[in-house]
Design an enzyme around this catalytic site. Structure first.
Site, PDB file in Angstrom:
ATOM      1  N   GLU A 144      61.973 -13.409  16.020  1.00 28.81           N
ATOM      2  CA  GLU A 144      60.666 -13.037  16.554  1.00 28.81           C
ATOM      3  C   GLU A 144      59.537 -13.412  15.602  1.00 28.81           C
ATOM      4  OE1 GLU A 144      60.081 -12.327  19.455  1.00 28.81           O
ATOM      5  OE2 GLU A 144      62.069 -11.814  20.195  1.00 28.81           O
ATOM      6  N   ASP A 184      53.785 -10.735  25.372  1.00 30.33           N
ATOM      7  CA  ASP A 184      53.417 -11.944  24.640  1.00 30.33           C
ATOM      8  C   ASP A 184      52.569 -12.822  25.558  1.00 30.33           C
ATOM      9  OD1 ASP A 184      55.300 -12.901  26.426  1.00 30.33           O
ATOM     10  OD2 ASP A 184      55.801 -14.555  25.092  1.00 30.33           O
ATOM     11  N   TYR A 229      53.490  -6.762  19.419  1.00 31.23           N
ATOM     12  CA  TYR A 229      54.447  -7.548  20.182  1.00 31.23           C
ATOM     13  C   TYR A 229      55.830  -7.532  19.530  1.00 31.23           C
ATOM     14  CZ  TYR A 229      57.449 -11.284  21.378  1.00 31.23           C
ATOM     15  OH  TYR A 229      58.584 -11.958  21.702  1.00 31.23           O
TER      16      TYR A 229
END
Length: 292
Positions: free
Chosen positions: A40, A141, A123
């Site tokens: 991520e 996102d 996020y």
DNA sequence: AAAGCGGGGTT
DNA sequence: AACCCAGCTTT
């Protein structure tokens, strides 16, 4: 509670995802929470195809936060390579150290604990909770925002900044069941990445085509730019990147001032960028020159 | 709310 | 040359 139409659309995305999902290593069942977290952070503003090989090598070298925290920061920055935004490599290294210090080497599951880690924002915390732990959360996102904006509100591009209203609308679409919630989050992201793309969407391949508000209004506003264009050539950002590339490729300290590779850069700009890299902790000055 | 922060592929 | 990308942090 979602309206029934919403549920049908969400279900269509989940069904589409079950057939079209890319086989990415951080989606494998045996991928650790740390592996998900690393992916991520790398994926913050860098496309999947460029992240995947770096992620594989990274996880081979440092399979746990403890492994990374035991290394010098310079090794993390070097392994980051050309993914861009090297402060992310630094923050990931700091993140590993914080996980060791504060969480006994295990990636935390709690939102507040995740948000307190370096480089983990709204996020990324939600993504880790959903994809690593199967917790129900709202993942927003740029892909999910574009899919929801188009299909539900007929807007061609997401707004520059996430508003409370947008967050609440998105939360209303997330299924109650954690397993379905995770499938919706991943599916909406994948749909935005593969079909409902920014520039040239492939609506004929979209499971939401017949329900899409944006298609219903004739797909207006495609040519309109979203964010402002960022200058690149000759900017401090580019010069910082060039300095970092030099430092990554060097074995020891490098003399930056007057370096042949940086001949074309104004001395004042070169020094300004060097100072800013020092200030970030990405470059270290010594009598012999600069190093990572 | 706005600015700063990389780099590469696509159009 | 412009646009886009699984954003975060600081001011």
């Amino acid at each position: 509670m979602p309206r029934s139409d919403d549920s049908a659309m969400v279900g269509a995305v989940i069904e589409w995802f079950s057939q079209e999902a890319r086989d990415l290593p951080w989606r494998h069942a045996d991928c650790s929470p740390w592996g998900v977290l690393v992916s991520e952070v790398m994926l913050q503003q860098t496309p999947v195809v460029r992240v995947e090989p770096v992620w594989r090598e990274w996880m081979r070298r440092w399979p746990t936060p403890g492994d990374l925290a035991a290394e010098p920061q310079a090794e993390a920055v070097r392994a980051w390579g050309r993914l861009g935004y090297p402060r992310r490599a630094q923050r990931l290294w700091l993140c590993a150290a914080a996980i060791v210090d504060r969480h006994d080497g295990e990636v935390p599951q709690d939102t507040e604990a995740l948000r307190a880690l370096p480089g983990i924002g709204e996020y990324t915390a939600a993504a880790v909770r959903t994809f690593a732990f199967g917790e129900r959360d709202v993942v927003l996102d740029t892909n999910v925002r574009r899919v929801i904006g188009r299909a539900w509100r007929a807007e061609p591009h997401p707004a520059a900044h996430l508003t409370r209203a947008e967050r609440e609308a998105a939360a209303g679409l997330v299924p109650e069941d954690p397993l379905e919630a995770a499938a919706w989050n991943a599916g909406a992201m994948e749909l935005g990445a593969l079909v409902c793309v920014a520039r040239a969407p492939l609506c004929e391949r979209c499971p939401l085509e017949r329900d899409c508000a944006w298609v219903g209004t004739g797909r207006p506003g495609l040519g309109v730019s979203t964010g402002r264009t960022q200058a690149w050539h000759g900017t401090d950002r580019q010069v910082r990147g060039r300095i970092m590339a030099l430092l990554r490729s060097a074995d020891g300290p490098v003399t930056i001032a007057g370096h042949a590779e940086l001949e074309d850069v104004e001395p004042a700009q070169l020094m300004r960028c060097l100072r800013s890299l020092e200030g970030d902790g990405l470059a270290v000055a010594s009598p012999a020159g600069h190093s990572l």
